[in-house]
Design a protein around this motif. Sequence first.
Motif, mmCIF file in Angstrom:
data_model
loop_
_atom_site.group_PDB
_atom_site.id
_atom_site.type_symbol
_atom_site.label_atom_id
_atom_site.label_comp_id
_atom_site.label_asym_id
_atom_site.label_seq_id
_atom_site.Cartn_x
_atom_site.Cartn_y
_atom_site.Cartn_z
ATOM 1 N N PHE A 141 0.850 -1.187 0.000
ATOM 2 C CA PHE A 141 0.000 0.000 0.000
ATOM 3 C C PHE A 141 0.892 1.245 0.000
ATOM 4 O O PHE A 141 2.098 1.161 0.266
ATOM 5 C CB PHE A 141 -0.890 0.035 1.248
ATOM 6 C CG PHE A 141 -1.951 -1.023 1.286
ATOM 7 C CD1 PHE A 141 -3.056 -0.947 0.446
ATOM 8 C CD2 PHE A 141 -1.872 -2.095 2.163
ATOM 9 C CE1 PHE A 141 -4.046 -1.909 0.480
ATOM 10 C CE2 PHE A 141 -2.845 -3.071 2.204
ATOM 11 C CZ PHE A 141 -3.942 -2.978 1.362
ATOM 12 N N LEU A 170 0.834 5.111 1.684
ATOM 13 C CA LEU A 170 0.210 6.097 2.571
ATOM 14 C C LEU A 170 0.447 7.486 1.989
ATOM 15 O O LEU A 170 1.598 7.897 1.793
ATOM 16 C CB LEU A 170 0.806 6.001 3.970
ATOM 17 C CG LEU A 170 0.607 4.663 4.698
ATOM 18 C CD1 LEU A 170 1.468 4.607 5.952
ATOM 19 C CD2 LEU A 170 -0.851 4.458 5.058
ATOM 20 N N LYS A 202 5.691 6.972 10.437
ATOM 21 C CA LYS A 202 5.144 6.806 9.087
ATOM 22 C C LYS A 202 4.655 8.148 8.532
ATOM 23 O O LYS A 202 4.772 8.431 7.343
ATOM 24 C CB LYS A 202 3.998 5.787 9.098
ATOM 25 C CG LYS A 202 4.448 4.368 8.829
ATOM 26 C CD LYS A 202 5.049 4.242 7.438
ATOM 27 C CE LYS A 202 5.563 2.856 7.159
ATOM 28 N NZ LYS A 202 6.256 2.781 5.838
ATOM 29 N N ILE A 233 4.057 0.963 2.256
ATOM 30 C CA ILE A 233 3.993 0.078 3.415
ATOM 31 C C ILE A 233 3.488 -1.273 2.932
ATOM 32 O O ILE A 233 2.497 -1.336 2.200
ATOM 33 C CB ILE A 233 3.082 0.663 4.518
ATOM 34 C CG1 ILE A 233 3.040 -0.247 5.746
ATOM 35 C CG2 ILE A 233 1.675 0.937 4.006
ATOM 36 C CD1 ILE A 233 2.342 0.375 6.951
ATOM 37 N N CYS A 245 1.053 -3.175 7.096
ATOM 38 C CA CYS A 245 -0.201 -2.432 7.245
ATOM 39 C C CYS A 245 -1.122 -3.142 8.239
ATOM 40 O O CYS A 245 -1.743 -2.503 9.089
ATOM 41 C CB CYS A 245 -0.890 -2.291 5.893
ATOM 42 S SG CYS A 245 -2.352 -1.224 5.898
ATOM 43 N N GLN A 251 0.334 -2.505 11.677
ATOM 44 C CA GLN A 251 0.066 -1.142 12.154
ATOM 45 C C GLN A 251 -1.402 -0.972 12.509
ATOM 46 O O GLN A 251 -1.742 -0.354 13.530
ATOM 47 C CB GLN A 251 0.465 -0.112 11.091
ATOM 48 C CG GLN A 251 0.383 1.312 11.619
ATOM 49 C CD GLN A 251 0.553 2.361 10.533
ATOM 50 O OE1 GLN A 251 -0.103 2.312 9.490
ATOM 51 N NE2 GLN A 251 1.441 3.319 10.771
ATOM 52 N N CYS A 286 -2.550 3.158 8.509
ATOM 53 C CA CYS A 286 -3.533 2.171 8.053
ATOM 54 C C CYS A 286 -4.687 2.165 9.047
ATOM 55 O O CYS A 286 -4.634 1.459 10.070
ATOM 56 C CB CYS A 286 -2.893 0.786 7.963
ATOM 57 S SG CYS A 286 -1.704 0.618 6.620
ATOM 58 N N VAL A 319 -8.679 2.127 4.821
ATOM 59 C CA VAL A 319 -8.333 0.819 4.268
ATOM 60 C C VAL A 319 -9.551 0.161 3.616
ATOM 61 O O VAL A 319 -9.458 -0.421 2.532
ATOM 62 C CB VAL A 319 -7.751 -0.103 5.369
ATOM 63 C CG1 VAL A 319 -7.605 -1.535 4.861
ATOM 64 C CG2 VAL A 319 -6.407 0.426 5.848
#
Length: 320
Positions: free
Chosen positions: A10, A12, A78, A91, A96, A99, A178, A183
């Motif tokens: 992913f 961010l 992050k 990430i 993810c 987190q 995340c 998400v």
Amino acid sequence: MTNMSLVTTFVLTGLPHAPELDTFLFGIFLVIYVLTVVGNFLILLVIIVNPHLHTPMYYFLTNLSFIDMWYSTVTVPKMLMTLVSPEGSPISFHSCVAQFYSFDFLGSTECFLYTVMSYDRFLAISYPLRYASMMSGRTCAILATTTWLSGSLHSAAQTTPTFRLPFCGPNQIQHYICDAPSVLKLACADTSTVEMVIFVNIGVVALGCFLLIVLSYVSIVHSILKIRTSEGRWRAFQTCASHCIVVLCFYVPLVFIYLRPGSKEVVDRIVAVFYTVMTPLLNPVVYTLRNKDVKKALLKLKDKVMYSQSKWSLQCRLAH
């Protein structure tokens, strides 16, 4: 955890801001992060080394400081990485998940802990003569362990259904962490059931804990008004004021993001800064600057450190 996800990484995207503010925001959040970790670590250290602070209130405060150190560590680094990368911070899928779970675990544990702390203050003010027996060391340990276990179960109940969904399309998470709403928008399947589970889960915990806290403080205020001396009433109000400040700064943004109909990504990311970045910083600021016992303990610790340094430097000079 197995699912049909084709997404392995992913991205961010971070906070919405003008690119020219990257350096300024990076500096601000880096300073806040360092102050948060150092401040909470100092509270932990001071309470552990000072026998006079080995009371239920400070026992729960060490738990809160420990949570806030890691809560900030899970989120802020992050965020900082998104500020130094114009394309966003990548990430991995499993990172993810980790987190997501850690963020929710620490946040929900903090919710439960605030409730326990308000109950502790209620007993201390309403039943001062029986307080020591009612809040024994064993009782404190059981309450603290229960908060951690409850936070773990609460987080698992949200993380598991979320990441069992398939993720096969876009991979840009419109956030700096995340988090559930961001998400779920990337899942290529119907998310209504998972959204309802998360809504009910957070709603029961957040509103339930908040109502218990309000009930505790209504009882506390009732008990304070019975105190005959104005000085006694003022000291009791001061003891509880710091807790109320932190609780409000934590709960108001949380309820705004998770328990309102609809979701606006830009607004959510900005509001999230309050409970992911500012609240962990408020803990050491409020509890040290407003608490005479902690300030005295900090001064004693500083004197001990300075004495040890001067003694060590003198020994070095004599050795040479």
